[in-house]
Structures are given as C-alpha cells and as structure tokens.
Design a protein around this motif. Structure first.
Motif, PDB file in Angstrom:
ATOM      1  N   LEU A 162     -28.198 -80.737 -97.209  1.00 17.02           N
ATOM      2  CA  LEU A 162     -29.485 -80.874 -97.897  1.00 17.02           C
ATOM      3  C   LEU A 162     -30.600 -80.165 -97.131  1.00 17.02           C
ATOM      4  CD1 LEU A 162     -31.130 -82.107-100.194  1.00 17.02           C
ATOM      5  CD2 LEU A 162     -31.388 -84.148 -98.789  1.00 17.02           C
ATOM      6  N   GLU A 163     -30.612 -80.303 -95.812  1.00 21.68           N
ATOM      7  CA  GLU A 163     -31.640 -79.628 -95.017  1.00 21.68           C
ATOM      8  C   GLU A 163     -31.521 -78.114 -95.138  1.00 21.68           C
ATOM      9  OE1 GLU A 163     -32.156 -80.968 -90.990  1.00 21.68           O
ATOM     10  OE2 GLU A 163     -31.506 -82.979 -91.556  1.00 21.68           O
ATOM     11  N   ARG A 164     -30.305 -77.585 -95.093  1.00 27.92           N
ATOM     12  CA  ARG A 164     -30.112 -76.137 -95.226  1.00 27.92           C
ATOM     13  C   ARG A 164     -30.545 -75.639 -96.602  1.00 27.92           C
ATOM     14  NH1 ARG A 164     -25.368 -77.595 -92.650  1.00 27.92           N
ATOM     15  NH2 ARG A 164     -24.134 -77.333 -94.539  1.00 27.92           N
ATOM     16  N   LYS A 165     -30.189 -76.374 -97.637  1.00 30.16           N
ATOM     17  CA  LYS A 165     -30.561 -75.970 -98.994  1.00 30.16           C
ATOM     18  C   LYS A 165     -32.081 -76.005 -99.177  1.00 30.16           C
ATOM     19  CE  LYS A 165     -26.318 -77.118-101.404  1.00 30.16           C
ATOM     20  NZ  LYS A 165     -26.062 -75.859-102.061  1.00 30.16           N
ATOM     21  N   CYS A 166     -32.743 -76.995 -98.596  1.00 31.13           N
ATOM     22  CA  CYS A 166     -34.205 -77.071 -98.697  1.00 31.13           C
ATOM     23  C   CYS A 166     -34.855 -75.886 -97.996  1.00 31.13           C
ATOM     24  CB  CYS A 166     -34.708 -78.380 -98.096  1.00 31.13           C
ATOM     25  SG  CYS A 166     -34.462 -79.802 -99.162  1.00 31.13           S
ATOM     26  N   ARG A 167     -34.388 -75.555 -96.800  1.00 33.97           N
ATOM     27  CA  ARG A 167     -34.951 -74.413 -96.083  1.00 33.97           C
ATOM     28  C   ARG A 167     -34.740 -73.119 -96.857  1.00 33.97           C
ATOM     29  NH1 ARG A 167     -31.980 -75.683 -91.474  1.00 33.97           N
ATOM     30  NH2 ARG A 167     -32.838 -77.551 -90.594  1.00 33.97           N
TER      31      ARG A 167
END
Length: 166
Positions: free
Chosen positions: A113-118
C-alpha cells in the motif's frame, strides 16, 4: 534481471482538502473520508473474501488488486491517506487458517500500500493506533450510528489531521 531506482514523484494528493482514514482487518478494510475541519463525509468498505483459500501468488495478486482500490479511492477524493503505525509481534495463536490470513495480509498489504501510494502521488501518514477503537466506540457511535471499524478509520483520519481526542 535489471533493477534500478526511480525517484518518487511529489505527492499530488495531500492533506489540504482533508484525509482518508484506513482501518485494516484481516477480511476487510474500512475507509473514512474526512474534510479539513475533521467532519465525517463518507465511508467505504472493501472486503477480502476468502483470502485464506488462495495459494501464495494468487493471494499476493488479490491483495494488490484490493490495495489498488484503496489508492483509487484516495485519488478520486483527491486526499492523502492516514494509516495506523502497526507493530506485528504476535505471541499467541488464533488457529491455523486465521494465523495464515493475518500473517500474509500483514506482511504484504502494508508495504504494498505504501509503495502504491508513493507511485500514484498520494501522500501517506502514519499515526499511533492507541485507543482508536475506544474513542470511536464511545465518542462517535451515538452521533453517527456506524460500525466500530468505520468509526476507527474516522478517528485515524482525524489524528492524521492533528485533531486531539480525549
């Protein structure tokens, strides 16, 4: 195989218009849309179905698909995402199937989720999860008459916007 690092783009969706709070559970995710004044606007729940019945790669693809839905919700609302800063030190067992669900979900979903948000330009903020369920249950349950998980995501979003709860 060739690997290289790409610089993260500047976040396009920040906390200027409000925030989206996220409460993660092993079988669904609750999202709450909050404006800049901390007022509740709307909510959305994304279910995970039979996560334990999938094999490892299929499970990872399914979690990725569901995390895309979370990021798309943030992009559609043009707001940043606030999540809990969770620690995963479990010293007890729930049973074979539930332990597998929790372990796979915890290890893969949050980092993904953090990677997709970035990658999509969604600002992400982590807040301390202490007492979010109690605050949601006792302070907001009569006011909004929603499930505890939706109210927890509401409290998380308010914490991300620097509102204090007693």
């Amino acid at each position: 195989h060739v690997s290289f690092d790409l610089p993260d783009p500047e976040p396009r969706y920040t906390f200027e218009r409000g925030a989206i709070g996220l409460d993660m559970n092993y079988n669904f995710v609750s999202l709450s849309n909050v404006d800049t004044h901390g007022n509740f606007k709307s909510y959305h729940e994304i279910g995970f179905g039979n996560l334990h019945s999938y094999r490892k790669n299929k499970r990872a693809d399914y979690i990725s698909y569901k995390m895309d839905k979370v990021v798309n919700y943030c992009v559609n609302k043009k707001k940043g995402l606030v999540i809990e800063n969770l620690f995963f030190e479990q010293e007890f067992s729930y049973g074979k199937k539930r332990n597998r669900k929790l372990s796979n979900f915890k290890t893969s979903a949050l980092g993904l989720l953090e990677r997709k948000c970035r990658r999509r330009g969604v600002a992400i903020k982590k807040v301390h999860p202490a007492y979010t369920s109690l605050i949601g249950k006792y302070k907001y349950s009569r006011l909004y008459n929603l499930s505890t998980h939706v109210l927890v995501s509401y409290v998380i979003a308010r914490r991300g916007l620097k509102f204090k709860e007693e």
